[in-house]
Design a protein around this motif. Structure first.
Motif, PDB file in Angstrom:
ATOM      1  N   THR A 122      65.533 -58.690 -43.393  1.00  0.00           N
ATOM      2  CA  THR A 122      65.634 -58.167 -44.760  1.00  0.00           C
ATOM      3  C   THR A 122      64.438 -58.605 -45.594  1.00  0.00           C
ATOM      4  N   GLY A 123      64.073 -59.872 -45.508  1.00  0.00           N
ATOM      5  CA  GLY A 123      62.952 -60.380 -46.286  1.00  0.00           C
ATOM      6  C   GLY A 123      61.633 -59.755 -45.889  1.00  0.00           C
ATOM      7  N   LEU A 124      61.397 -59.629 -44.600  1.00  0.00           N
ATOM      8  CA  LEU A 124      60.148 -59.011 -44.137  1.00  0.00           C
ATOM      9  C   LEU A 124      60.048 -57.572 -44.605  1.00  0.00           C
ATOM     10  N   CYS A 125      61.085 -56.793 -44.376  1.00  0.00           N
ATOM     11  CA  CYS A 125      61.033 -55.369 -44.724  1.00  0.00           C
ATOM     12  C   CYS A 125      60.986 -55.149 -46.236  1.00  0.00           C
ATOM     13  N   PHE A 126      61.506 -56.089 -47.010  1.00  0.00           N
ATOM     14  CA  PHE A 126      61.428 -55.978 -48.465  1.00  0.00           C
ATOM     15  C   PHE A 126      59.972 -56.001 -48.926  1.00  0.00           C
ATOM     16  N   VAL A 127      59.138 -56.734 -48.208  1.00  0.00           N
ATOM     17  CA  VAL A 127      57.729 -56.891 -48.572  1.00  0.00           C
ATOM     18  C   VAL A 127      56.893 -55.685 -48.146  1.00  0.00           C
ATOM     19  N   LEU A 128      57.302 -55.013 -47.088  1.00  0.00           N
ATOM     20  CA  LEU A 128      56.528 -53.881 -46.577  1.00  0.00           C
ATOM     21  C   LEU A 128      56.677 -52.668 -47.483  1.00  0.00           C
ATOM     22  N   ASN A 129      55.585 -51.955 -47.710  1.00  0.00           N
ATOM     23  CA  ASN A 129      55.653 -50.725 -48.502  1.00  0.00           C
ATOM     24  C   ASN A 129      55.368 -49.512 -47.623  1.00  0.00           C
ATOM     25  N   GLU A 130      55.174 -48.353 -48.234  1.00  0.00           N
ATOM     26  CA  GLU A 130      55.046 -47.104 -47.476  1.00  0.00           C
ATOM     27  C   GLU A 130      53.761 -47.033 -46.659  1.00  0.00           C
ATOM     28  N   ASP A 131      52.795 -47.895 -46.930  1.00  0.00           N
ATOM     29  CA  ASP A 131      51.554 -47.912 -46.152  1.00  0.00           C
ATOM     30  C   ASP A 131      51.662 -48.810 -44.927  1.00  0.00           C
ATOM     31  N   ASP A 132      52.696 -49.628 -44.864  1.00  0.00           N
ATOM     32  CA  ASP A 132      52.838 -50.614 -43.797  1.00  0.00           C
ATOM     33  C   ASP A 132      53.691 -50.076 -42.655  1.00  0.00           C
ATOM     34  N   TRP A 133      53.496 -50.664 -41.480  1.00  0.00           N
ATOM     35  CA  TRP A 133      54.220 -50.267 -40.276  1.00  0.00           C
ATOM     36  C   TRP A 133      54.924 -51.475 -39.678  1.00  0.00           C
ATOM     37  N   ILE A 134      55.944 -51.213 -38.900  1.00  0.00           N
ATOM     38  CA  ILE A 134      56.662 -52.305 -38.245  1.00  0.00           C
ATOM     39  C   ILE A 134      57.111 -51.875 -36.858  1.00  0.00           C
ATOM     40  N   ILE A 135      57.118 -52.845 -35.964  1.00  0.00           N
ATOM     41  CA  ILE A 135      57.702 -52.639 -34.637  1.00  0.00           C
ATOM     42  C   ILE A 135      58.596 -53.835 -34.350  1.00  0.00           C
ATOM     43  N   GLY A 137      47.328 -50.754 -45.675  1.00  0.00           N
ATOM     44  CA  GLY A 137      48.525 -51.335 -45.081  1.00  0.00           C
ATOM     45  C   GLY A 137      48.272 -52.310 -43.956  1.00  0.00           C
ATOM     46  N   ILE A 138      49.390 -52.889 -43.481  1.00  0.00           N
ATOM     47  CA  ILE A 138      49.374 -53.810 -42.350  1.00  0.00           C
ATOM     48  C   ILE A 138      50.409 -53.351 -41.333  1.00  0.00           C
ATOM     49  N   VAL A 139      50.384 -53.994 -40.183  1.00  0.00           N
ATOM     50  CA  VAL A 139      51.406 -53.779 -39.156  1.00  0.00           C
ATOM     51  C   VAL A 139      52.110 -55.102 -38.917  1.00  0.00           C
ATOM     52  N   ASP A 187      61.232 -44.213 -35.550  1.00  0.00           N
ATOM     53  CA  ASP A 187      61.297 -43.355 -36.738  1.00  0.00           C
ATOM     54  C   ASP A 187      59.926 -43.381 -37.405  1.00  0.00           C
ATOM     55  N   MET A 188      59.006 -42.610 -36.858  1.00  0.00           N
ATOM     56  CA  MET A 188      57.626 -42.634 -37.330  1.00  0.00           C
ATOM     57  C   MET A 188      57.504 -42.155 -38.770  1.00  0.00           C
ATOM     58  N   ALA A 189      58.394 -41.270 -39.190  1.00  0.00           N
ATOM     59  CA  ALA A 189      58.339 -40.771 -40.567  1.00  0.00           C
ATOM     60  C   ALA A 189      58.529 -41.901 -41.571  1.00  0.00           C
ATOM     61  N   ASN A 190      59.276 -42.919 -41.170  1.00  0.00           N
ATOM     62  CA  ASN A 190      59.509 -44.073 -42.036  1.00  0.00           C
ATOM     63  C   ASN A 190      58.674 -45.284 -41.622  1.00  0.00           C
ATOM     64  N   HIS A 191      57.620 -45.039 -40.832  1.00  0.00           N
ATOM     65  CA  HIS A 191      56.694 -46.088 -40.395  1.00  0.00           C
ATOM     66  C   HIS A 191      57.380 -47.174 -39.572  1.00  0.00           C
TER      67      HIS A 191
END
Length: 335
Positions: free
Chosen positions: A53-66, A141-143, A108-112
């Motif tokens: 929750t904390g990590l994803c709260f920091v990520l915005n629409e330019d960022d990606w996550i795996i 952004g970052i990954v 879900d690539m549309a949501n990075h």
């Protein structure tokens, strides 16, 4: 638990709601496993909600996550798509991957959200490639590459750390140390005090944080993201936490004791955050109960919808076409 500046009361309630939704979603997985209503294995992160929750709260629409095989919470925190995730668990055509991803291999690539992967550590080199893409094409952004303490021993993780450091890539190595790789305690297979110490050998800055304190996670991730973007260098974060459940649905936890578990349950991330918000007057007890009820009811409704559609699958030809990238069919969205 220290407060964080510039976070509104509304955002704090969203953070609590996200953690509760993740907890409710995975507790329902466990319940459905017990009555054999779900097929195949799955891996829950109950007790680790502050981390994703904390990590994803920091990520915005330019960022990606795996994320990892333990990725339900990461996906829910990133997208909020409870319905799509529930349908994916049942393998229906209304899942975010049309039922083809299941519990461990969804995207879900549309949501990075690049993907979750069941291969331990394999998400890190994929994230490395995504970070190279951002830098090569001068994108924002970052990954964030999430992996566990067990995966921290994988050679491909070290190789990714070396390349990321050499190339100055915008990559956050996010290690969730939940104390166990299946049944092996991290203290017995990490040849140092922490996994983060290894980052020093690759010239990567690092931090070790309390993964059960969502405020600390948010604060640390904000600083790490700022560092990555400003310095054009990767960063290694180790969030120390604990999983309440076993490694997977077949794990009976015979390798640890109730005495070991007790102190961690006293540090439950959701209880800590609820108490923090109540003490500061952001919410009161009745509102806390209301947020909890709302989260559990939404999850229950999503699972009922998925259960009702469990026999609605895409056919073989459509699945092959999706894999080949040639299928143009569309399915109606859930209301």
């Amino acid at each position: 638990m220290e407060s964080i500046g510039n976070i509104t009361a509304g955002s704090e309630k969203t953070i609590l709601r996200t953690m509760l939704t993740s907890r409710a979603f995975e507790e329902e997985i466990c319940r459905l496993n017990d009555i054999h209503a779900l097929h195949g294995t799955n891996h829950v992160a109950i007790g680790q909600e502050a981390g994703h929750t904390g990590l994803c709260f920091v990520l915005n629409e330019d960022d990606w996550i795996i994320a990892t095989h333990r990725g339900h919470g990461f996906y829910l925190a990133r997208t909020g798509d409870v319905e799509g995730m529930a349908h994916e668990m049942y393998g229906t055509k209304y899942g975010m991957c049309k039922g083809l991803g299941g519990s461990m291999h969804f995207s879900d690539m549309a949501n990075h959200y690049i993907c979750s992967t069941g291969i331990v550590g394999a998400g890190v080199p994929i994230a490395l490639g995504a970070a190279m893409n951002l830098k090569y094409f001068n994108k924002k952004g970052i990954v964030a590459a999430a992996f566990g303490d067990g995966a921290s021993n994988q050679g491909m993780v070290f190789e990714s750390m070396n390349i990321a450091s050499m190339r100055g890539l915008p990559l956050l190595f996010y290690c969730e140390n939940n104390q166990y790789a299946v049944s092996s305690p991290s203290s017995r297979f990490i040849a140092n005090t922490t996994a983060a110490k290894r980052a020093e050998g690759f010239g990567i800055a690092s931090a070790v944080i309390d993964g059960n304190d969502v405020n600390e996670v948010i604060s640390a991730c904000l600083k790490a993201k700022e560092y990555i973007l400003k310095e054009q260098k990767p960063f290694y974060m180790e969030a120390v936490t604990y999983r309440y459940a076993g490694h997977s649905r077949s794990d009976r936890l015979v390798y640890r004791t109730k005495d070991e578990e007790a102190p961690w349950r006293e540090k439950d991330p959701i209880s800590l955050y609820e108490k923090y918000l109540i003490e500061r007057g952001v919410i009161d007890e009745p509102e806390a109960q209301g947020i909890r009820k709302e989260a559990f009811e939404r999850v229950h409704k999503a699972y009922l919808s998925a259960k009702a559609s469990e026999n609605e699958h895409i056919d073989y030809e459509q699945a092959v076409a999706i894999g080949e990238g040639t299928w143009e069919g569309k399915y109606e969205k859930l209301s």
